[in-house]
Design an enzyme around this catalytic site. Structure first.
Site, short mmCIF file in Angstrom:
data_model
loop_
_atom_site.label_atom_id
_atom_site.label_comp_id
_atom_site.label_asym_id
_atom_site.label_seq_id
_atom_site.Cartn_x
_atom_site.Cartn_y
_atom_site.Cartn_z
N LYS A 196 32.21 51.29 34.09
CA LYS A 196 32.99 51.77 35.23
C LYS A 196 33.96 52.87 34.78
O LYS A 196 34.04 53.94 35.36
CB LYS A 196 33.74 50.59 35.86
CG LYS A 196 34.61 50.98 37.03
CD LYS A 196 35.24 49.76 37.67
CE LYS A 196 36.29 50.21 38.69
NZ LYS A 196 37.00 49.12 39.31
N GLU B 206 33.60 48.95 23.30
CA GLU B 206 32.33 48.33 22.94
C GLU B 206 31.16 49.19 23.42
O GLU B 206 30.20 49.46 22.68
CB GLU B 206 32.21 46.94 23.60
CG GLU B 206 33.10 45.87 23.03
CD GLU B 206 34.45 45.82 23.72
OE1 GLU B 206 34.88 46.83 24.33
OE2 GLU B 206 35.10 44.75 23.63
N GLY C 154 34.69 45.61 38.45
CA GLY C 154 33.58 45.46 37.50
C GLY C 154 32.79 44.19 37.74
O GLY C 154 31.56 44.18 37.75
N ARG C 155 33.50 43.08 37.95
CA ARG C 155 32.82 41.79 38.11
C ARG C 155 32.20 41.62 39.49
O ARG C 155 31.57 40.59 39.78
CB ARG C 155 33.79 40.64 37.79
CG ARG C 155 35.09 40.70 38.58
CD ARG C 155 36.13 39.76 37.98
NE ARG C 155 37.43 39.86 38.65
CZ ARG C 155 38.36 40.75 38.33
NH1 ARG C 155 38.16 41.64 37.37
NH2 ARG C 155 39.53 40.75 38.95
N GLU D 110 38.16 35.88 35.55
CA GLU D 110 38.88 37.15 35.48
C GLU D 110 39.60 37.39 36.82
O GLU D 110 40.61 38.05 36.89
CB GLU D 110 37.91 38.30 35.15
CG GLU D 110 38.61 39.48 34.48
CD GLU D 110 37.65 40.55 33.97
OE1 GLU D 110 37.06 41.25 34.80
OE2 GLU D 110 37.51 40.70 32.74
N HIS E 153 21.32 16.29 28.70
CA HIS E 153 21.18 15.73 27.35
C HIS E 153 22.30 16.21 26.44
O HIS E 153 22.19 16.15 25.22
CB HIS E 153 19.81 16.11 26.78
CG HIS E 153 18.69 15.53 27.58
ND1 HIS E 153 18.20 14.27 27.34
CD2 HIS E 153 18.04 16.00 28.66
CE1 HIS E 153 17.25 14.00 28.23
NE2 HIS E 153 17.14 15.03 29.04
N LYS F 194 42.92 44.14 23.76
CA LYS F 194 42.23 45.43 23.51
C LYS F 194 43.15 46.37 22.75
O LYS F 194 42.76 47.01 21.78
CB LYS F 194 41.91 46.11 24.85
CG LYS F 194 40.73 45.62 25.62
CD LYS F 194 40.52 46.55 26.82
CE LYS F 194 39.61 45.94 27.86
NZ LYS F 194 39.54 46.70 29.09
O1 F6P Z 1 37.93 44.10 29.80
C1 F6P Z 1 37.61 43.69 31.06
C2 F6P Z 1 36.85 44.73 31.82
O2 F6P Z 1 37.71 45.70 32.29
C3 F6P Z 1 36.08 44.09 32.95
O3 F6P Z 1 36.84 43.89 34.07
C4 F6P Z 1 34.96 45.02 33.11
O4 F6P Z 1 33.90 44.46 33.84
C5 F6P Z 1 34.61 45.30 31.68
O5 F6P Z 1 35.85 45.34 31.02
C6 F6P Z 1 33.83 46.55 31.41
O6 F6P Z 1 34.51 47.67 31.87
P1 F6P Z 1 33.75 49.04 32.08
O7 F6P Z 1 32.69 48.84 33.09
O8 F6P Z 1 34.82 50.00 32.53
O9 F6P Z 1 33.17 49.45 30.76
#
Ligand code: F6P
Length: 559
Positions: A209, A215, A281-282, A367, A398, A524
C-alpha cells in the site's frame, strides 16, 4: 459523532448485572425451549449461522442489542458506508465496502471529490485485462515464454489476504498457473520460494500500500537481482541497464497507493494497479491487492468473490438488528470478552482449504481492535480485542481441543463447514464418503462442547471411580456454527466480509478506532535504529540496554 465510554451506558451496567448471576446450562436451555435452535439460527447471504450453542439467553441478547443502540452502531455503520472519515486518527474514510460495490453504483458515492465506485471499476477493468493476458499467455516474459508462476511479494494485508484466498480457492485456479507468496524479510522466504523457478516464466507482483515497507522492498530487490542474474546466466539478457529495465518491465508489476514510488523502483506505471488510502491494508484483499488471486481464478471467479462481499455488506446494512448476523456475532464477542471473561476466540474451519483463514483473521481482528485508548485518546478501563487463533478441524482436535473441552478457560469458537466436498473420496474400508466422516467431527465437536458428559453418564459406562472426574465433560462451552453449501469464491467473500463487519461492530462498542495501527510503528523504527549496532558500531551498541547488548554480543560471537 460522539465517542462514548461504553461502561457508562445503562445497557453496559445492566449486562454487568446479568453477568454477575449468569448461569446457563445449555442442556437445560435446549430441553426447556425446543425452539432455541431455530430462534438463534440465521441466514446471511449464503451462510447459515447457528448461534444457539452460545451462552446467551433472550434477556442477554436484548440487552446486547440495546448496547448496540446506545453506542450508535447503526449510525457508525451508515457513516462508514457513506464515506465519512471514521478513521479519525488518520483522518480517512473507511470504504472497503466500495471495493465490491457493483459497477452500476457508480456516481452514488462521491467522497472527498472522488467518484469512488467508478474509480474502483476502472482499476478492476485493468486488473482483469492484465489477469486475462497472463492466463491466456499473451503476456510474455522477456524471452517470449508464457508465465507459469506468479510470485506476490507483500506483507501483512498485502500478503495474508491473497495468500489465504489463493489457498482457499485452489480448485478454481487455472491449471498450469501457480501463485507463491513471499512475505518475510527472513531471506529464507524469498530464497525457498524462488529456488526452483525459471526466471523466464516467473512474474512478480510487488504489493505494498505504502511502497515503503522494509520487508517488501527488500524482498522485491532480492527478486529483481534473482531475475536478472538468472536471465543473464541463461544468456537471455546482457548486463546493460536497458536490458535490466526491459526484463523488469516484463516480469514485475506493482500494486500500491503510491504510484510515484512504484515508478522509482523501475516498474512501468502502466503495469501498476492502484488503490486508495481509504482501504486499510487488512481490508484490501478485494482491492488491487487481490491481483494475484484475480490472475489465479480469473475475472469471473474474482467477480463472484466481490459479489459475495457485497451480499454480506447488504445483509449487514439492511437486515433488522435481531437477525443481523455480523451485529449479533460482534455483540456475542463483546459479551464474552467484557462480561464473561474470555481472552481468546477460536476460529475452526472444517475445510483444509481454509487453513490460512485464522492467520488472516488475526491481522483483521487484532490489528483492528488491539487498542487501549478510545477515539478521543482517553484510556479504556475494559478489555478490547481478544486474541483470535485457530487451525483447521480435525487437526486442532488432536492438539488443543483438550483445553477447550476440559480446561479452565472460556474459549468461544466459530466452527465453519461446507456441505459439499471438493474431493469426494470414499473410504475404502467402510465405504463411507470421507467428507461425511469429516463433517461428523464438525457436528460432534460443537455438541460435545455444549452438552458435555455428566459424571453420572461416565459412571453408567462402568468407569472406575477414580477416573470419573477425569472423564467428565462440563459442557456449556460456547460455539457458533457457520455453514454454506460449498466453498466458492462468492462464499469466501461472504465469510471475509462477515468477519470485517464483526470487527467493526466490536470496535464501535468499544469506542476505538479500528482502522489505524499505530502499535506496529515502534518496533519498525527500533529495527531501523538498531542497524548500526548490528553492524558493529561500539557507540550504537553502548546506547542500547543491557539485555539487547547481551543478545547482540551472543550474535557477534557466533555469526
Ligand atoms: O505494519 C503493519 C502494516 O502497516 C499493515 O497494516 C499492512 O497491511 C502491512 O504493514 C503492509 O503494509 P504495505 O501494504 O504498505 O506494505
Amino acid at each position: 459523532m460522539e465517542t462514548k465510554n461504553p461502561t457508562t451506558l445503562p445497557a453496559w451496567q445492566e449486562l454487568r448485572d446479568l453477568a454477575e448471576e449468569f448461569h446457563l446450562d445449555l442442556r437445560q436451555a435446549f430441553e426447556t425451549d425446543p425452539g432455541r435452535a431455530a430462534a438463534l439460527s440465521f441466514e446471511a447471504a449464503d451462510l447459515r449461522v447457528d448461534m444457539s450453542k452460545n451462552l446467551v439467553t433472550e434477556p442477554v441478547v436484548a440487552k446486547l442489542l440495546e448496547l448496540a443502540e446506545q453506542t450508535g452502531v447503526s449510525e457508525w455503520r451508515e457513516a462508514m458506508f457513506g464515506g465519512k472519515h471514521i478513521n479519525n486518527t488518520e483522518d480517512r474514510a473507511v470504504l472497503h465496502s466500495a471495493l465490491r460495490a457493483p459497477a452500476d453504483a457508480a456516481g452514488s458515492l462521491v467522497v472527498d471529490g472522488q467518484d469512488v465506485v467508478r474509480d474502483v471499476h476502472e482499476v478492476l477493468t485493468r486488473i482483469y485485462a492484465f489477469a486475462e493476458s497472463v492466463r491466456d499467455g499473451s503476456w510474455k516474459g522477456i524471452t517470449g515464454k508464457r508465465i507459469e508462476t506468479v510470485v506476490n511479494i507483500g506483507i501483512g494485508g498485502s500478503d495474508l489476504g491473497p495468500a489465504m484466498a489463493y489457498e482457499a480457492l485452489r480448485p478454481y485456479v487455472q491449471p498450469g498457473l501457480e501463485c507463491r507468496f513471499v512475505s518475510n524479510i527472513d531471506p529464507t522466504d524469498v530464497g525457498e520460494k524462488t529456488k526452483d523457478l525459471d526466471p523466464e516464466t516467473t512474474l512478480f507482483i510487488v504489493a505494498s500500500k505504502t511502497f515503503t515497507t522494509l520487508e517488501t522492498l527488500t524482498n522485491a530487490r532480492a527478486a529483481r537481482a534473482w531475475l536478472l542474474a538468472g536471465l543473464q546466466r541463461a544468456g537471455a539478457i546482457d548486463g546493460s541497464k536497458d536490458a535490466a529495465a526491459g526484463a523488469v518491465g516484463q516480469h514485475f508489476v506493482a500494486v500500491s497507493t503510491a504510484l510515484d514510488k512504484v515508478a522509482a523502483f523501475g516498474i512501468n506505471p502502466k503495469n501498476a494497479f492502484g488503490f486508495w488510502n481509504w482501504v486499510g491494508g487488512r481490508y484490501s484483499v478485494d482491492s488491487a491487492v487481490g491481483t494475484a488471486l484475480a490472475v489465479a481464478i480469473g475475472r469471473s471467479g474474482f467477480e463472484d468473490f466481490l459479489a459475495g462481499f457485497h451480499a454480506l455488506d447488504e445483509h449487514f446494512r439492511t437486515a433488522p438488528a435481531t437477525e443481523n448476523v455480523p451485529l449479533l456475532m460482534g455483540l456475542l464477542n463483546v459479551w464474552y470478552v467484557n462480561f464473561l471473561g474470555a481472552h481468546t476466540h477460536a476460529v475452526l474451519p472444517y475445510s483444509q482449504y481454509l487453513h490460512r483463514f485464522p492467520a488472516y483473521l488475526q491481522q483483521l481482528t487484532m490489528e483492528s481492535n488491539g487498542k487501549r485508548v478510545r477515539r478521543d485518546g482517553t484510556a479504556v478501563d475494559y478489555h478490547t480485542g481478544e486474541v483470535f487463533w485457530g487451525e483447521p478441524g480435525t487437526n486442532g482436535q488432536h492438539a488443543f481441543y483438550q483445553l477447550m473441552h476440559q480446561g479452565t478457560r472460556i474459549v468461544p469458537a466459530d466452527f465453519i463447514a461446507f456441505a459439499k466436498p471438493t474431493w469426494d473420496l470414499v473410504d475404502t474400508e467402510s465405504g463411507v464418503r470421507q467428507h461425511e466422516l469429516f463433517l461428523g467431527n464438525f457436528f460432534a465437536q460443537t455438541r460435545a462442547l455444549a452438552f458435555g458428559k455428566t459424571a453420572a453418564e461416565v459412571r453408567a459406562e462402568g468407569t472406575a471411580e477414580d477416573l470419573v472426574a477425569h472423564r467428565t465433560f462440563p459442557g456449556n462451552r460456547p460455539s457458533t456454527s457457520i455453514m454454506a453449501a460449498q466453498l466458492t469464491p462468492r462464499v469466501l467473500g461472504e465469510l471475509i466480509a462477515l468477519y470485517e463487519m464483526i470487527t467493526f461492530v466490536q470496535g464501535v462498542i468499544w469506542g476505538i478506532d479500528s482502522f489505524d495501527q499505530w502499535g506496529v510503528e515502534l518496533g519498525k523504527a527500533m529495527a531501523i535504529d538498531l542497524k548500526p549496532a548490528i553492524a558493529g558500531s561500539v557507540a550504537a551498541l553502548a546506547a542500547t540496554d543491557p539485555s539487547t547488548r547481551g543478545l547482540l554480543q551472543y550474535f557477534f560471537d557466533r555469526k
